[in-house]
Write a protein that holds these residues in place. Structure first.
Motif, PDB file in Angstrom:
ATOM      1  N   LYS A  80       0.841  -1.201   0.000  1.00  0.00           N
ATOM      2  CA  LYS A  80       0.000   0.000   0.000  1.00  0.00           C
ATOM      3  C   LYS A  80       0.885   1.264   0.000  1.00  0.00           C
ATOM      4  N   THR A  81       1.925   1.229   0.832  1.00  0.00           N
ATOM      5  CA  THR A  81       2.863   2.370   0.874  1.00  0.00           C
ATOM      6  C   THR A  81       3.429   2.644  -0.522  1.00  0.00           C
ATOM      7  N   LEU A  82       3.889   1.571  -1.183  1.00  0.00           N
ATOM      8  CA  LEU A  82       4.516   1.739  -2.499  1.00  0.00           C
ATOM      9  C   LEU A  82       3.487   2.184  -3.536  1.00  0.00           C
ATOM     10  N   ASP A  83       2.277   1.642  -3.445  1.00  0.00           N
ATOM     11  CA  ASP A  83       1.244   1.991  -4.421  1.00  0.00           C
ATOM     12  C   ASP A  83       0.850   3.465  -4.287  1.00  0.00           C
ATOM     13  N   VAL A  84       0.569   3.884  -3.044  1.00  0.00           N
ATOM     14  CA  VAL A  84       0.107   5.262  -2.824  1.00  0.00           C
ATOM     15  C   VAL A  84       1.247   6.260  -3.065  1.00  0.00           C
ATOM     16  N   SER A  85       2.417   5.956  -2.543  1.00  0.00           N
ATOM     17  CA  SER A  85       3.476   6.976  -2.488  1.00  0.00           C
ATOM     18  C   SER A  85       4.391   6.973  -3.714  1.00  0.00           C
ATOM     19  N   ALA A  86       4.399   5.906  -4.502  1.00  0.00           N
ATOM     20  CA  ALA A  86       5.324   5.845  -5.646  1.00  0.00           C
ATOM     21  C   ALA A  86       4.631   5.445  -6.943  1.00  0.00           C
ATOM     22  N   LEU A  87       3.959   4.256  -6.956  1.00  0.00           N
ATOM     23  CA  LEU A  87       3.331   3.810  -8.204  1.00  0.00           C
ATOM     24  C   LEU A  87       2.274   4.803  -8.684  1.00  0.00           C
ATOM     25  N   SER A  88       1.677   5.539  -7.757  1.00  0.00           N
ATOM     26  CA  SER A  88       0.666   6.538  -8.144  1.00  0.00           C
ATOM     27  C   SER A  88       1.250   7.560  -9.121  1.00  0.00           C
ATOM     28  N   LEU A  89       2.555   7.830  -9.033  1.00  0.00           N
ATOM     29  CA  LEU A  89       3.160   8.755 -10.007  1.00  0.00           C
ATOM     30  C   LEU A  89       3.201   8.092 -11.383  1.00  0.00           C
ATOM     31  N   HIS A  90       3.579   6.801 -11.407  1.00  0.00           N
ATOM     32  CA  HIS A  90       3.594   6.096 -12.699  1.00  0.00           C
ATOM     33  C   HIS A  90       2.180   6.057 -13.289  1.00  0.00           C
ATOM     34  N   LYS A  91       1.206   5.743 -12.440  1.00  0.00           N
ATOM     35  CA  LYS A  91      -0.178   5.661 -12.911  1.00  0.00           C
ATOM     36  C   LYS A  91      -0.660   7.019 -13.444  1.00  0.00           C
ATOM     37  N   THR A  92      -0.271   8.075 -12.762  1.00  0.00           N
ATOM     38  CA  THR A  92      -0.659   9.426 -13.194  1.00  0.00           C
ATOM     39  C   THR A  92      -0.051   9.740 -14.561  1.00  0.00           C
ATOM     40  N   LEU A  93       1.235   9.442 -14.711  1.00  0.00           N
ATOM     41  CA  LEU A  93       1.920   9.749 -15.969  1.00  0.00           C
ATOM     42  C   LEU A  93       1.406   8.867 -17.106  1.00  0.00           C
ATOM     43  N   GLN A  94       1.197   7.579 -16.800  1.00  0.00           N
ATOM     44  CA  GLN A  94       0.714   6.665 -17.849  1.00  0.00           C
ATOM     45  C   GLN A  94      -0.689   7.053 -18.319  1.00  0.00           C
TER      46      GLN A  94
END
Ligand code: NAI
Length: 270
Positions: free
Chosen positions: A116-130
């Motif tokens: 959850k930490t990685l999804d909210v705090s990091a992968l969310s940037l990838h998801k936003t950009l993608q």
């Protein structure tokens, strides 16, 4: 005021309350002539604080959980409709660790929480950009900024799994920055900010101690949230067009100081 963002459109994630770095950035972006939408996780909006900021900045609020592709697609589509065109800037100002919240030690992490930490705090940037790329939502020379902390490079024990999340966030910034730069001349950077008294910041155990430590160790002292907002606005402006894929320290010199005389005095033999 310099009209640095006149005519620019954007999305600002993460304004929870008036202490939030995103809150101050929204105020500065508005003063500089930008039009934008505000977004946050639906649960973060239940106190209604964000509506005050929206009224002040003449902005509409679109709820989105930054880990949900569906929410992000809706956010970008609606933002373009409301603002009347493609966007020029995005602020990713999002961080959350259930392990930190629940006081789990780094050597005894809960792995569902870690995901959850990685999804909210990091992968969310990838998801936003993608999502932005898929919808072709960003103009050429757009600027995406995500906020990070020096615990990505060095160990701050209480920062826990957020240190790993910030390392990943900075890596995604470089990797996506390459691809988005090649494809559309979009730039992606992180700003590595001093400790700042906000909800996320103060949630870290021992916050006061490492706030004071960083202040004593920084030749210019800690950078405030307002100063971070100024820097971010400059990164959204056309004056920084060739800056991309960088981690930019905004920390009064803390990151490159070995030791300061002020700090040494505390350890001198009396
Ligand atoms: P804050 O608590 O005001 O902001 C964090 C935001 O993340 C909140 O608005 C929260 O609702 C949002 N968020 C959490 N989960 C979300 C989700 N699933 N979807 C969408 N939004 C979600 O605190 P602050 O300090 O303004 O944090 C902003 C950024 O600055 C974070 O990335 C933080 O790690 C970073 N930062 C903060 C420092 C500090 O000492 N306060 C130092 C360096 C970086």
């Amino acid at each position: 005021m310099y009209n640095l963002l006149k005519g620019k459109r954007g999305i600002i994630f993460g304004a929870l309350d008036e202490n939030s770095i995103a809150w101050k950035t929204a105020q500065r972006a508005h003063q500089e002539g930008a039009m934008f939408t505000l977004t946050n996780a639906p649960v973060a909006m239940r106190m209604g604080e964000i509506n005050k900021l929206a009224a002040e900045c003449n902005a509409q609020v679109i709820p989105a959980d930054a880990t949900s592709i569906e929410d992000l697609e809706n956010l970008f589509t609606k933002s373009m409709e409301i603002l009347g065109g493609k966007l020029d800037f995005v602020l990713h100002s999002i961080g959350m660790s259930p392990n930190v919240r629940k006081g789990k030690h780094y050597t005894a992490l809960d792995y569902d929480f870690f995901h959850k930490t990685l999804d909210v705090s990091a992968l969310s940037l990838h998801k936003t950009l993608q999502t932005a790329m898929k919808l072709d939502a960003l103009n050429e020379w757009s600027s995406v900024v995500a906020l990070t902390y020096i615990a990505a490079q060095r160990v701050f024990p209480h920062y826990n799994d957020m240190g790993d999340a910030k390392s990943l966030l900075e890596s995604i910034t470089r990797s996506f920055g390459y691809h988005y730069g090649m494809a559309k001349k979009v730039r992606v950077n992180t700003i590595s900010q001093s400790p700042t008294a906000t909800t996320a910041g103060s949630g870290i155990k021992g916050f006061n101690a490492f706030y004071n430590y960083a202040d004593v160790m920084s030749p210019l002292g800690n950078a405030t949230a307002e100063e971070c907002a100024n820097y971010t606005v400059m990164m959204f402006s056309d004056f920084t067009r060739k800056v991309t894929m960088q981690n930019l320290f905004h920390d009064g010199g803390f990151s490159f100081t070995g030791v300061s005389l002020n700090a040494m005095e505390k350890f001198m033999d009396k």
